[in-house]
Design an enzyme around this catalytic site. Structure first.
Site, PDB file in Angstrom:
ATOM      1  CG  LEU A 349      22.430  -9.499 -16.761  1.00 28.01           C
ATOM      2  CD1 LEU A 349      21.073  -9.709 -16.097  1.00 28.01           C
ATOM      3  CD2 LEU A 349      23.482  -9.125 -15.726  1.00 28.01           C
ATOM      4  CE  LYS A 358      10.290 -15.616 -25.807  1.00 26.72           C
ATOM      5  NZ  LYS A 358      11.260 -15.355 -26.873  1.00 26.72           N
ATOM      6  NE  ARG A 434       0.705 -28.003  -2.894  1.00 27.89           N
ATOM      7  CZ  ARG A 434       1.948 -28.452  -3.078  1.00 27.89           C
ATOM      8  NH1 ARG A 434       2.192 -29.353  -4.024  1.00 27.89           N
ATOM      9  NH2 ARG A 434       2.935 -28.037  -2.315  1.00 27.89           N
ATOM     10  CB  SER A 465       7.528 -29.184   0.652  1.00 22.44           C
ATOM     11  OG  SER A 465       6.256 -29.810   0.784  1.00 22.44           O
ATOM     12  NE  ARG A 468      12.000 -27.383   0.406  1.00 27.73           N
ATOM     13  CZ  ARG A 468      11.350 -28.269  -0.325  1.00 27.73           C
ATOM     14  NH1 ARG A 468      11.653 -29.558  -0.217  1.00 27.73           N
ATOM     15  NH2 ARG A 468      10.389 -27.905  -1.160  1.00 27.73           N
ATOM     16  N   GLY A 474       2.223 -31.598  -1.509  1.00 29.35           N
ATOM     17  CA  GLY A 474       1.537 -32.443  -2.470  1.00 29.35           C
ATOM     18  C   GLY A 474       1.264 -33.829  -1.923  1.00 29.35           C
ATOM     19  CG  ASP A 475       3.956 -36.614  -1.644  1.00 25.92           C
ATOM     20  OD1 ASP A 475       4.624 -35.714  -1.092  1.00 25.92           O
ATOM     21  OD2 ASP A 475       4.461 -37.404  -2.455  1.00 25.92           O
ATOM     22  CG  ASP A 477       7.871 -37.453   1.189  1.00 25.68           C
ATOM     23  OD1 ASP A 477       7.293 -38.350   0.573  1.00 25.68           O
ATOM     24  OD2 ASP A 477       8.310 -36.415   0.654  1.00 25.68           O
TER      25      ASP A 477
END
Length: 640
Positions: A349, A358, A434, A465, A468, A474-475, A477
């Site tokens: 790939l 890994k 959160r 978020s 969405r 986290g905060d 807006d």
């Protein structure tokens, strides 16, 4: 330090090229977590240096270029005689190795920013130095105009390279002792021959083949170091520049077509979206979109999860090479329709490379030893802890580590903190908790109720978020807009009244940042950043579970004429935004939080020559249409 893969044995340079023999270096920070510093230390050791762990054992102190004298002053105090040592930045040993000779450390390019200047020499000593340099004082000074054109080069010792490096070291040490006997204050610098000449006047050595020089050259060429990275996005973009490694992730393809410059057409530049999209556009991540659970349904979800954790660890140490490699590998795995189980499958790939082994280890053993070692590394844990403090970034976290701080209590009691960092420490647990989706809605409702009393025509939209569809954030807006507005200055009086009212009511607890712009503002308009506390009466859960937690809240003013572009920007996610902005740039346009602009001209270094012509700003769907991107609902913008 945590366990790490055993390193290959040192490849010592030939005896005649061990220029650092009998010298000992103490690095600040004195570790080899950062891959560039690790290579620097290794190359210095191969050229004869002893890497010492105690400051008082060193002859030279090598300081990271990001650090200033203020940052290292506390650590220097561990050795009362540090001023007798050579104090230089990390460029010094690099130049010594490159030119295979001890260069003069008393040059401006090796100075540590903010280092106090040495005290002036006594008059009798000054007279003696003039007597010792009689011939030099008779030399004519070059004209100022010509000297300004002369490139700055390291000043080298004129000793022959065939001379023993041990003799050179003895000369350095004995010179330092002579200066101490004369009572010279400040850093004791080695004495160099009076007939020193600039590098440009010395015979050229075309055999610069050392690995360190090659590494630095590659960093400059590819932009993978934070010191040499080039911005490929708008210089006024609040999200910051988009780097080369991110572009490769966003284009999501190894095809050579992606690297071919896009031929700008006037029709596309003006925003005509008719016709079929070119093949290269279909490879952009914003064209595919994604939901918040798309990773869980991916056959390589578990492998991606572990690789993402490893990426986070490299991000803590600023390992730009590995950050880029892991981003590309993760982006490739997300496009696969079947599970990749073996290293052989992975190597087939694009953008996988050495990570193939890994991937096989993760699939076979359900673990990655390198990740376990990294998680056990105490230094990484400290940096990760400091980065959780509000107002602290990578540079500040590493500075604190270099200054010897190890715990939050160390910072509270000893560090020089700004106001925001003090708040971040005091409310560390609150600001790192959160916010459940229900509480986000309850907090927003409190603001909306007060806003409606002040002006019922104002509309508040929750972005980030939450828009969405995230389960927690986290905060918060909050986008504030109003019909008929065309500039943030029309909304500023409302914001001032809103903040004053909410503060008096006890909802807003502290302002962390506030900016009031006008119609011509280039800094993102008006906004207020701070903390708030949900009243117990508005708590959505059982009263027994309530406690006054401080939450981060951003209130952003957006005029109606810019609402569509602002919704795209403040909804995210970050990868989706960067992808769609890059797509706009490839089409000769520019997309930011104010609108989509066409006919944008760029000059050398991708610098904007003009602002362009506004194509669309108020309609979110129209911007997608002009760019030829299928409309994605906010919950379909989880990418990367």
């Amino acid at each position: 330090m945590g366990k790490r893969k055993k390193e290959a044995p040192l490849k010592l340079a030939p005896e005649a090229r061990r220029i650092f023999k009998d010298l000992s270096f103490f690095y600040i920070p004195n570790d080899d977590i950062n891959p560039v510093r690790r290579l620097q230390i290794r190359k210095a050791r191969e050229h004869g240096v002893m890497w010492c762990r105690k400051l008082d054992e060193a002859t030279h102190i090598i300081v990271d270029k990001k650090l200033t004298y203020t940052d290292i002053e506390r650590q220097l105090q561990d050795d009362p005689k540090w001023s007798e040592k050579v104090l230089v930045n990390e460029n010094y040993p690099i130049d010594c190795i490159k030119h295979r000779v001890i260069v003069n450390p008393n040059q401006s390019q090796y100075k540590i920013s903010g280092t106090p200047t040495p005290a002036e020499k006594p008059a009798d000593e000054t007279e003696l130095s003039h007597l010792d340099n009689d011939d030099a004082s008779l030399e004519l000074k070059p004209s100022r105009r010509k000297s300004a054109r002369r490139p700055r080069s390291p000043v080298l010792s004129t000793q022959s390279r065939s001379q023993s490096s041990s003799q050179r070291s003895i000369a350095l040490i004995s010179s330092s002792k002579r200066q101490q006997n004369k009572g010279v204050t400040g850093n004791a610098q080695p004495a160099y021959a009076q007939d020193e000449v600039p590098l440009s006047e010395q015979p050229a050595d075309t055999s610069v083949d050392d690995e360190l020089t090659q590494c630095i050259s590659e960093m400059k060429a590819t932009g993978n170091s934070d010191l040499f990275s080039d911005s490929l996005m708008d210089d006024d973009d609040p999200a910051g520049p988009l780097l080369t490694d991110e572009i490769e992730v966003l284009s999501d393809s190894s095809s050579s077509d992606d690297k071919r410059p896009w031929k700008r057409r006037t029709r596309s530049s003006m925003g005509n979206s008719k016709g079929k999209n070119p093949a290269w556009q279909e490879k952009f991540i914003c064209m595919k979109g994604g939901t918040k659970d798309h990773t869980d349904n991916n056959p390589n979800a578990e492998t991606i999860k572990v690789l993402q954790e490893m990426l986070d660890q490299h991000t803590l140490t600023g390992d730009d090479f590995r950050i880029r490699a892991y981003r590309l590998a993760i982006a490739t795995l997300r496009t696969q329709s079947k599970k990749i189980c073996t290293a052989e499958e992975a190597r087939a790939l694009p953008n996988i490379g050495r990570i193939a082994d890994k991937i096989e280890e993760i699939v076979t053993t359900n673990r990655l030893r390198q990740l376990e070692y990294a998680l056990d590394d105490p230094q990484r844990k400290i940096i990760g802890l400091f980065l959780q403090i509000y107002g602290v970034g990578q540079i500040q976290a590493h500075k604190w580590v270099a200054q010897g701080f190890r715990t939050l209590d160390d910072l509270k009691n000893k560090a020089d903190l700004n106001t925001n960092q003090k708040i971040g420490l005091e409310y560390f647990d609150d600001l790192n908790t959160r916010i459940p989706r229900q509480e986000v809605e309850a907090l927003a409702d409190c603001v909306k109720e007060t806003a409606a009393i002040i002006d019922h025509n104002v509309e508040l939209i929750i972005g980030g978020s939450y828009r969405r569809g995230a389960d927690n954030s986290g905060d918060i807006d909050l986008i504030v807009t109003k019909k008929g507005t065309s500039s943030t200055s029309q909304l500023t009086p409302f914001l001032n009244q809103l903040v004053d009212t909410l503060t008096r009511e006890g909802f807003l607890t502290i302002a962390l940042a506030a900016h009031h712009g006008d119609a011509d503002d280039t800094d993102g308009g008006s906004k207020w950043h701070g903390c708030c506390v949900l009243p117990e009466s508005a708590f959505p859960g059982p009263r027994s579970e309530y406690r006054p937690i401080w939450r981060r809240i951003d209130i952003l003013l957006v005029p109606q004429t810019e609402l569509g572009a602002a919704l795209i920007y403040f909804t995210g996610n970050d990868i989706f935004n960067r992808s769609i902005r890059l797509l706009a740039q490839k089409k000769g346009m520019r997309l930011n939080q104010r609108g989509l602009f066409g006919n944008v001209l760029r000059g050398q270094g991708n610098i904007k020559v003009n602002e362009g012509t506004l194509l669309e700003g108020r309609d979110e769907k129209k911007i997608f249409e002009i760019l030829g991107v299928r409309w994605r609902e906010p919950h379909e913008r989880w990418c990367g």
